[in-house]
Scaffold this motif. Structure first.
Motif, PDB file in Angstrom:
ATOM      1  N   UNK A 223      19.494  -8.823   1.141  1.00  0.00           N
ATOM      2  CA  UNK A 223      18.345  -8.142   0.528  1.00  0.00           C
ATOM      3  C   UNK A 223      17.237  -8.093   1.577  1.00  0.00           C
ATOM      4  N   UNK A 224      16.820  -6.898   1.960  1.00  0.00           N
ATOM      5  CA  UNK A 224      15.806  -6.785   2.996  1.00  0.00           C
ATOM      6  C   UNK A 224      14.909  -5.588   2.698  1.00  0.00           C
ATOM      7  N   UNK A 225      13.622  -5.756   2.977  1.00  0.00           N
ATOM      8  CA  UNK A 225      12.687  -4.699   2.613  1.00  0.00           C
ATOM      9  C   UNK A 225      11.472  -4.638   3.508  1.00  0.00           C
ATOM     10  N   UNK A 226      10.676  -3.617   3.278  1.00  0.00           N
ATOM     11  CA  UNK A 226       9.421  -3.415   4.005  1.00  0.00           C
ATOM     12  C   UNK A 226       8.342  -2.971   3.027  1.00  0.00           C
ATOM     13  N   UNK A 227       7.101  -3.177   3.416  1.00  0.00           N
ATOM     14  CA  UNK A 227       5.979  -2.558   2.702  1.00  0.00           C
ATOM     15  C   UNK A 227       5.620  -1.294   3.471  1.00  0.00           C
ATOM     16  N   UNK A 228       5.919  -0.154   2.895  1.00  0.00           N
ATOM     17  CA  UNK A 228       5.695   1.107   3.596  1.00  0.00           C
ATOM     18  C   UNK A 228       4.272   1.623   3.409  1.00  0.00           C
ATOM     19  N   UNK A 229       3.605   1.208   2.337  1.00  0.00           N
ATOM     20  CA  UNK A 229       2.197   1.535   2.117  1.00  0.00           C
ATOM     21  C   UNK A 229       1.526   0.284   1.557  1.00  0.00           C
ATOM     22  N   UNK A 230       0.563  -0.239   2.292  1.00  0.00           N
ATOM     23  CA  UNK A 230      -0.006  -1.528   1.902  1.00  0.00           C
ATOM     24  C   UNK A 230      -1.515  -1.558   1.762  1.00  0.00           C
ATOM     25  N   UNK A 231      -2.136  -0.422   1.568  1.00  0.00           N
ATOM     26  CA  UNK A 231      -3.590  -0.378   1.465  1.00  0.00           C
ATOM     27  C   UNK A 231      -4.193   0.411   2.606  1.00  0.00           C
ATOM     28  N   UNK A 232      -5.517   0.625   2.537  1.00  0.00           N
ATOM     29  CA  UNK A 232      -6.159   1.479   3.533  1.00  0.00           C
ATOM     30  C   UNK A 232      -7.215   0.766   4.360  1.00  0.00           C
ATOM     31  N   UNK A 233      -7.813  -0.309   3.831  1.00  0.00           N
ATOM     32  CA  UNK A 233      -8.857  -1.031   4.566  1.00  0.00           C
ATOM     33  C   UNK A 233      -8.968  -2.445   4.010  1.00  0.00           C
TER      34      UNK A 233
END
Length: 399
Positions: A223-233
């Motif tokens: 099981x492996x993953x990424x955070x592709x969108x994690x906030x803007x500032x």
């Protein structure tokens, strides 16, 4: 003509036509295109097989960069599957495409096997089919083709892939690709954090939950993953975050339950944070490989006759995922990871592997692969008892 004489003819044709097969390997290598963008390559391959007397359908199965070529008037259809999409992220600036998985070689070895079998198709009483299958590295184009009925009239599929060693009992993991989106509420992270709902917290809690799950799964699971969108500032409470995961297991039945557990973890993160969760399967789901066991001893004998000696048992707990697993669930399939013959230790997707997939050693493997696949097709079609075992394979495994 009996099977022995036909296989002698296969070996002779493979040697005679080897320069053409090497040219395909080299040409595709120098024109790397990403999945669903293989426009030049698909046109080139379709033209090359048409010049060998095959009837070509392109586009095919609703996919613009897929094609199907066929030669032979009657008998069972033996299909060889070409892959030809490249990978991104190579070169000095890591912005170049490259065939670091050796799909240029797969295109060439299946082209060669199809051409050779096509030359003897009428004598053998079969039809040689070459199917161009796009985007193995991303969406899994073979799955789209299955859904379009592309394998409904195919009787046997054969394919090879360059690898560290030759394996006759390879393992390919079933895989689900799940994307979670969390919607929270933005606020000033210092002045009014109490007004925010932190979507990034929900992502992080999802990762934490999956990490806890790891100790309660079978050894084959990945099981492996990424955070592709994690906030803007940093000074804004993240209101929109996205995480993507690949979830793998050796068996589809087990994976179905595991994926539901992962989704439930994300539901728990939603409850803990208040960030609303939604999810989708962002790529096709891959099934595990169901290799046609009756053909194993024949493939081994043909590989050894062609000069292959680098055989190794595969580890059932280690492996990637490929869309040919899905093909093997609906059509008798024999898939062989083939020794690349390299001595530098490079593996698929390593940048160093780019030097190995279009090399003299790869061309030797290409010649052996063409011979073994075409000769195994001869064995299967010419032996009525073996052919019956092949035809019954899918139903037997389901039962």
């Amino acid at each position: 003509m009996d099977a022995k004489l036909l296989k002698e003819k296969v070996f002779s044709l493979a040697d005679e036509l080897q320069p053409q097969f090497e040219a395909v390997c080299d040409t595709v290598f120098h024109h790397p295109e990403l999945g669903m963008e293989e426009f030049w390559t698909a046109d080139y391959l379709a033209k090359a097989i048409a010049e060998q007397g095959f009837t070509v359908t392109k586009p095919y199965g609703g996919m613009e960069t897929a094609f199907r070529a066929e030669k032979g008037d009657k008998g069972p259809r033996i299909a060889f599957l070409a892959e030809y999409d490249a990978l991104p992220g190579y070169g000095p600036c890591k912005n170049e495409n490259g065939h670091a998985c050796g799909h240029n070689w797969i295109a060439a070895v299946t082209f060669g096997a199809a051409v050779v079998l096509g030359r003897i198709a009428d004598e053998l009483g079969c039809r040689a089919v070459w199917i161009g299958t796009p985007a193995e590295e991303t969406i899994g184009g073979k799955i789209n083709l299955i859904q379009a009925g592309a394998f409904d009239d195919i009787d046997l599929v054969l394919q090879m892939h360059l690898s560290a060693h030759t394996e006759l009992q390879p393992h390919s993991q079933a895989m689900d690709s799940v994307e979670f989106t969390f919607e929270g509420r933005a606020a000033h992270a210092a002045a009014a954090p109490q007004r925010g709902i932190n979507a990034l917290d929900a992502c992080n809690l999802t990762f934490a939950g999956i990490n806890c799950l790891r100790q309660h799964v079978t050894p084959d699971v990945r099981m492996h993953g990424i955070i592709s969108e994690g906030g803007v500032a940093p000074n804004i409470v993240p209101s929109h975050c996205v995480a993507k995961f690949y979830i793998r297991s050796a068996h589809r039945d087990y994976l179905n339950g595991l994926t539901e557990k992962v989704i439930n973890i994300a539901r728990g993160a939603e409850l803990m944070t208040g960030a609303k969760m939604s999810y989708r399967f962002f790529e096709n789901s891959f099934d595990d490989l169901n290799n046609c066991e009756p053909l194993r001893s024949y493939m081994e004998a043909n590989l050894r006759a062609a000069g292959e000696t680098d055989f190794e048992e595969s580890d059932p707990n280690v492996g990637g995922s490929t869309d040919i697993g899905n093909v093997s669930q609906v059509c008798p399939t024999f898939y062989v990871p083939m020794a690349a013959g390299n001595t530098d230790g490079a593996r698929c997707h390593d940048e160093a592997f780019l030097a190995d997939v279009n090399s003299p050693a790869a061309y030797t493997a290409l010649n052996r692969g063409v011979k073994a696949m075409a000769a195994t097709a001869v064995d299967a079609v010419s032996d009525p008892a073996l052919w019956q075992e092949v035809c019954n394979w899918i139903d037997r495994e389901k039962n």
